[in-house]
Scaffold this motif. Sequence first.
Motif, PDB file in Angstrom:
ATOM      1  N   GLU A  11       4.979  13.540  -9.086  1.00 47.55           N
ATOM      2  CA  GLU A  11       4.568  13.615  -9.620  1.00 47.55           C
ATOM      3  C   GLU A  11       3.550  13.354 -10.661  1.00 47.55           C
ATOM      4  O   GLU A  11       1.902  13.790 -10.810  1.00 47.55           O
ATOM      5  CB  GLU A  11       4.798  15.412 -10.318  1.00 47.55           C
ATOM      6  CG  GLU A  11       5.575  16.349  -9.451  1.00 47.55           C
ATOM      7  CD  GLU A  11       4.653  16.639  -8.255  1.00 47.55           C
ATOM      8  OE1 GLU A  11       3.830  16.746  -8.674  1.00 47.55           O
ATOM      9  OE2 GLU A  11       4.580  16.259  -7.559  1.00 47.55           O
ATOM     10  N   ILE A  12       3.835  12.326 -11.510  1.00 46.75           N
ATOM     11  CA  ILE A  12       2.980  11.645 -12.593  1.00 46.75           C
ATOM     12  C   ILE A  12       1.603  10.393 -11.983  1.00 46.75           C
ATOM     13  O   ILE A  12       0.302  10.671 -12.751  1.00 46.75           O
ATOM     14  CB  ILE A  12       4.041  10.453 -13.859  1.00 46.75           C
ATOM     15  CG1 ILE A  12       4.699  11.595 -14.577  1.00 46.75           C
ATOM     16  CG2 ILE A  12       2.966   9.867 -14.590  1.00 46.75           C
ATOM     17  CD1 ILE A  12       6.115  11.163 -15.234  1.00 46.75           C
ATOM     18  N   LYS A  14       1.325  10.647  -8.528  1.00 49.11           N
ATOM     19  CA  LYS A  14       0.523  11.405  -7.556  1.00 49.11           C
ATOM     20  C   LYS A  14      -0.803  11.151  -7.414  1.00 49.11           C
ATOM     21  O   LYS A  14      -1.672  10.681  -6.783  1.00 49.11           O
ATOM     22  CB  LYS A  14       0.890  12.925  -7.321  1.00 49.11           C
ATOM     23  CG  LYS A  14       0.614  13.263  -5.967  1.00 49.11           C
ATOM     24  CD  LYS A  14       2.189  14.120  -6.057  1.00 49.11           C
ATOM     25  CE  LYS A  14       0.834  15.774  -4.774  1.00 49.11           C
ATOM     26  NZ  LYS A  14       1.524  16.686  -4.801  1.00 49.11           N
ATOM     27  N   PRO A  15      -1.311  12.185  -9.325  1.00 49.86           N
ATOM     28  CA  PRO A  15      -3.726  11.849  -8.997  1.00 49.86           C
ATOM     29  C   PRO A  15      -3.634  10.490  -8.196  1.00 49.86           C
ATOM     30  O   PRO A  15      -4.781  10.415  -8.855  1.00 49.86           O
ATOM     31  CB  PRO A  15      -3.197  12.189 -10.214  1.00 49.86           C
ATOM     32  CG  PRO A  15      -1.805  13.292 -10.384  1.00 49.86           C
ATOM     33  CD  PRO A  15      -1.172  12.497 -10.188  1.00 49.86           C
ATOM     34  N   ALA A  16      -2.989   9.786  -9.399  1.00 48.89           N
ATOM     35  CA  ALA A  16      -3.942   8.006  -9.284  1.00 48.89           C
ATOM     36  C   ALA A  16      -2.945   7.428  -8.389  1.00 48.89           C
ATOM     37  O   ALA A  16      -4.319   7.365  -7.951  1.00 48.89           O
ATOM     38  CB  ALA A  16      -3.363   7.176 -11.060  1.00 48.89           C
ATOM     39  N   LYS A  18      -3.033   9.409  -5.477  1.00 45.13           N
ATOM     40  CA  LYS A  18      -4.334  10.496  -4.106  1.00 45.13           C
ATOM     41  C   LYS A  18      -5.623   9.467  -4.626  1.00 45.13           C
ATOM     42  O   LYS A  18      -6.618   9.349  -3.693  1.00 45.13           O
ATOM     43  CB  LYS A  18      -4.495  11.495  -4.780  1.00 45.13           C
ATOM     44  CG  LYS A  18      -3.374  12.373  -4.018  1.00 45.13           C
ATOM     45  CD  LYS A  18      -3.312  13.613  -4.336  1.00 45.13           C
ATOM     46  CE  LYS A  18      -2.134  14.616  -3.751  1.00 45.13           C
ATOM     47  NZ  LYS A  18      -2.721  16.103  -3.358  1.00 45.13           N
ATOM     48  N   GLU A  19      -5.982   9.174  -5.641  1.00 47.39           N
ATOM     49  CA  GLU A  19      -7.659   8.946  -6.232  1.00 47.39           C
ATOM     50  C   GLU A  19      -7.414   7.390  -5.264  1.00 47.39           C
ATOM     51  O   GLU A  19      -8.906   7.207  -4.748  1.00 47.39           O
ATOM     52  CB  GLU A  19      -7.651   8.377  -7.561  1.00 47.39           C
ATOM     53  CG  GLU A  19      -9.078   8.113  -8.229  1.00 47.39           C
ATOM     54  CD  GLU A  19      -8.982   8.040  -9.800  1.00 47.39           C
ATOM     55  OE1 GLU A  19      -9.372   6.931  -9.950  1.00 47.39           O
ATOM     56  OE2 GLU A  19      -8.066   8.535 -10.389  1.00 47.39           O
ATOM     57  N   TYR A  20      -6.894   6.903  -5.336  1.00 51.86           N
ATOM     58  CA  TYR A  20      -7.326   5.225  -4.268  1.00 51.86           C
ATOM     59  C   TYR A  20      -6.537   5.362  -2.776  1.00 51.86           C
ATOM     60  O   TYR A  20      -6.812   4.474  -2.312  1.00 51.86           O
ATOM     61  CB  TYR A  20      -6.340   4.169  -5.425  1.00 51.86           C
ATOM     62  CG  TYR A  20      -6.464   4.216  -6.475  1.00 51.86           C
ATOM     63  CD1 TYR A  20      -7.700   2.942  -6.927  1.00 51.86           C
ATOM     64  CD2 TYR A  20      -6.582   4.390  -7.378  1.00 51.86           C
ATOM     65  CE1 TYR A  20      -8.213   2.337  -7.597  1.00 51.86           C
ATOM     66  CE2 TYR A  20      -7.146   4.570  -9.087  1.00 51.86           C
ATOM     67  CZ  TYR A  20      -7.865   3.300  -8.780  1.00 51.86           C
ATOM     68  OH  TYR A  20      -8.285   2.649 -10.467  1.00 51.86           O
ATOM     69  N   THR A  50       5.600  12.718   0.393  1.00 51.00           N
ATOM     70  CA  THR A  50       4.935  13.124  -0.617  1.00 51.00           C
ATOM     71  C   THR A  50       3.420  12.586   0.167  1.00 51.00           C
ATOM     72  O   THR A  50       2.592  13.425   0.360  1.00 51.00           O
ATOM     73  CB  THR A  50       4.595  12.546  -2.212  1.00 51.00           C
ATOM     74  OG1 THR A  50       5.875  13.267  -2.290  1.00 51.00           O
ATOM     75  CG2 THR A  50       3.462  13.638  -3.025  1.00 51.00           C
ATOM     76  N   HIS A 123      -1.297   0.648 -13.789  1.00 53.26           N
ATOM     77  CA  HIS A 123      -0.072   2.114 -14.738  1.00 53.26           C
ATOM     78  C   HIS A 123       0.969   1.081 -14.134  1.00 53.26           C
ATOM     79  O   HIS A 123       1.775   0.836 -13.542  1.00 53.26           O
ATOM     80  CB  HIS A 123      -0.418   2.904 -13.967  1.00 53.26           C
ATOM     81  CG  HIS A 123      -1.299   3.471 -13.400  1.00 53.26           C
ATOM     82  ND1 HIS A 123      -2.154   4.963 -14.226  1.00 53.26           N
ATOM     83  CD2 HIS A 123      -3.244   3.297 -12.796  1.00 53.26           C
ATOM     84  CE1 HIS A 123      -3.088   5.114 -13.948  1.00 53.26           C
ATOM     85  NE2 HIS A 123      -4.268   3.796 -13.011  1.00 53.26           N
TER      86      HIS A 123
END
Length: 127
Positions: A11-12, A14-16, A18-20, A50, A123
């Motif tokens: 979950e942590i 996931k946003p990064a 998804k961006e790439y 996911t 990251h």
Amino acid sequence: MASEPIRRMVEIMKPAIKEYATKDKPIIISTEGDKRITGKNKLYEHLSDTFNDQVENLISDENLTFTDYASQFIYAKVAISFSSEMMSLIPFMEPGSLFIEIQDSRIISRNVLLAQSFGLDVHVFPT
């Protein structure tokens, strides 16, 4: 089913990711590397679920050539590692790609330094 710590880590991340990540660019992960880190295969499975099986696990295979390995990095936009030696090929990734390293919190791996020097967005997630 993934354990709670693995779900939280995905979950942590996931946003990064998804961006790439895009449909035509796979997410690569090497579950080899630091033997002290457990749950690597479970993390791979949860990431794959996911991101709709868009994740490829890099596994050492004596039948693959250097070119086979390098091409996996050329076509990937996201790479995830556990301080794996296989990630020494990250310079083949496009600058600006995402590199995620999951590592012992007391060290900075050479993969992180290599990725930063080649212009990847890095990251680091400590264990």
